[in-house]
Design an enzyme around this catalytic site. Structure first.
Site, PDB file in Angstrom:
ATOM      1  N   SER A  46       0.871  -1.160   0.000  1.00 31.30           N
ATOM      2  CA  SER A  46       0.000   0.000   0.000  1.00 31.30           C
ATOM      3  C   SER A  46       0.917   1.221   0.000  1.00 31.30           C
ATOM      4  O   SER A  46       1.873   1.286  -0.762  1.00 31.30           O
ATOM      5  CB  SER A  46      -0.938  -0.034   1.215  1.00 31.30           C
ATOM      6  N   TYR A  67      -4.154   8.267  -6.676  1.00 27.89           N
ATOM      7  CA  TYR A  67      -3.267   7.316  -6.008  1.00 27.89           C
ATOM      8  C   TYR A  67      -3.795   6.965  -4.615  1.00 27.89           C
ATOM      9  O   TYR A  67      -3.871   5.786  -4.243  1.00 27.89           O
ATOM     10  CB  TYR A  67      -1.865   7.914  -5.918  1.00 27.89           C
ATOM     11  N   LYS A 106      -5.006   3.327  -3.015  1.00 22.27           N
ATOM     12  CA  LYS A 106      -4.350   2.741  -1.848  1.00 22.27           C
ATOM     13  C   LYS A 106      -5.279   2.644  -0.644  1.00 22.27           C
ATOM     14  O   LYS A 106      -5.177   1.689   0.142  1.00 22.27           O
ATOM     15  CB  LYS A 106      -3.090   3.536  -1.504  1.00 22.27           C
TER      16      LYS A 106
END
Length: 280
Positions: free
Chosen positions: A134, A148, A152
């Protein structure tokens, strides 16, 4: 004890460091990438304990084929390290919808595809360990990270839930949350930089892209040390459910935990009085 370790995104950056150290430690390694010939060349050519095979993590067919190839060669898969990923940078309004979808496809559905392909083999052995990369961006959102961070944060929820699903079969899970490491994430091959498209963001976009590019190669984290840490975790009998990598990640997570506790306390009077039995 020697393990069979399956690594995605093995052609460069952290993936290459993981594979090299795993081979040096005597493990059998499945190194995957979109161009397996390039992966094998990067790793120094054919080796007895190394299988390089094609894997585009966005393809479930690729994932099943790679997992089967690993079992055909080595008989099992002990550890899966979901390392492959990329970065679509930008302020939310300037990230094209198709780029947002591609980010989620690679960083969230990608490890899901590979894990879906590997888990039947781990279940059959009643043993295994799924390690998924992660990011501190999976715990703490920041500007210019909308796509992003979304991917994650998704990884975090999926992996926490997956742990409950597969623990009865003696399969462990670990979420890894690195801070800033020199992993080649910010090179052009891994990052899609935005073009200024909205006047209100244009100056900030240009300045932020320049700032991010300037730190490439200067990040404090050492990927070789991170690779060693991941292999150490892979050898542990009771690996952690979550591993924060880097002082910056630990500091960021600690601050977020304090913030969440403060928000929970601030919500107590109003938010805690919403059940059906509470007096109006």
């Amino acid at each position: 004890m020697s393990k069979v370790i399956f690594v995605t995104g093995a052609g460069r950056g952290l993936g290459t460091d993981i594979v090299r150290q795993a081979l040096a430690a005597g493990h059998q390694v499945v190194a995957t990438g979109r161009r397996p010939e390039a992966v094998e060349k990067t790793l120094g050519g054919p080796q007895d304990n190394l299988l390089t095979t094609k894997l585009d993590v966005t393809s479930l067919d690729d994932a099943h084929a790679a997992a089967q190839a690993a079992v055909d060669r080595f008989g099992r898969i002990d550890v899966l390290i979901n390392n492959a990923g990329n970065f679509y940078a930008g302020f939310f309004e300037e990230i094209a919808p198709d780029h947002m979808r591609r980010q989620i496809e690679t960083n969230l559905f990608g490890p899901m595809n590979v894990t879906r392909a590997v888990l039947p083999f781990m279940r059959s052995k009643r043993a295994g360990h799924v390690i998924t990369l992660s990011s501190i961006a999976g715990l703490v959102g920041a500007e210019f990270n909308a796509a992003y961070a979304a991917s994650k944060f998704g990884v975090e929820g999926w992996m926490e839930s997956l742990h409950q699903d597969i623990a009865p079969y003696n399969i462990h899970t670990t979420i890894v949350e690195p801070g800033f490491f020199r992993t080649e994430l910010l090179v052009d091959a891994s990052t899609t930089w935005p073009e200024p498209t909205i006047d209100d963001y244009a100056e900030r976009t240009t300045a932020t892209v320049e700032a991010w590019k300037s730190i490439n190669g200067q990040q404090p984290g050492d990927p070789a040390k991170l690779a060693h840490a991941l292999l150490t975790i892979a050898d542990q009998e009771r690996p952690p459910l979550r591993f924060l990598a880097g002082a910056d990640a630990i500091e960021g997570a600690t601050a977020k935990a304090r913030e969440l506790l403060a928000q929970a306390e601030a919500s107590r009077e109003l938010g805690g009085s919403l059940s059906h039995d509470d007096a109006a």
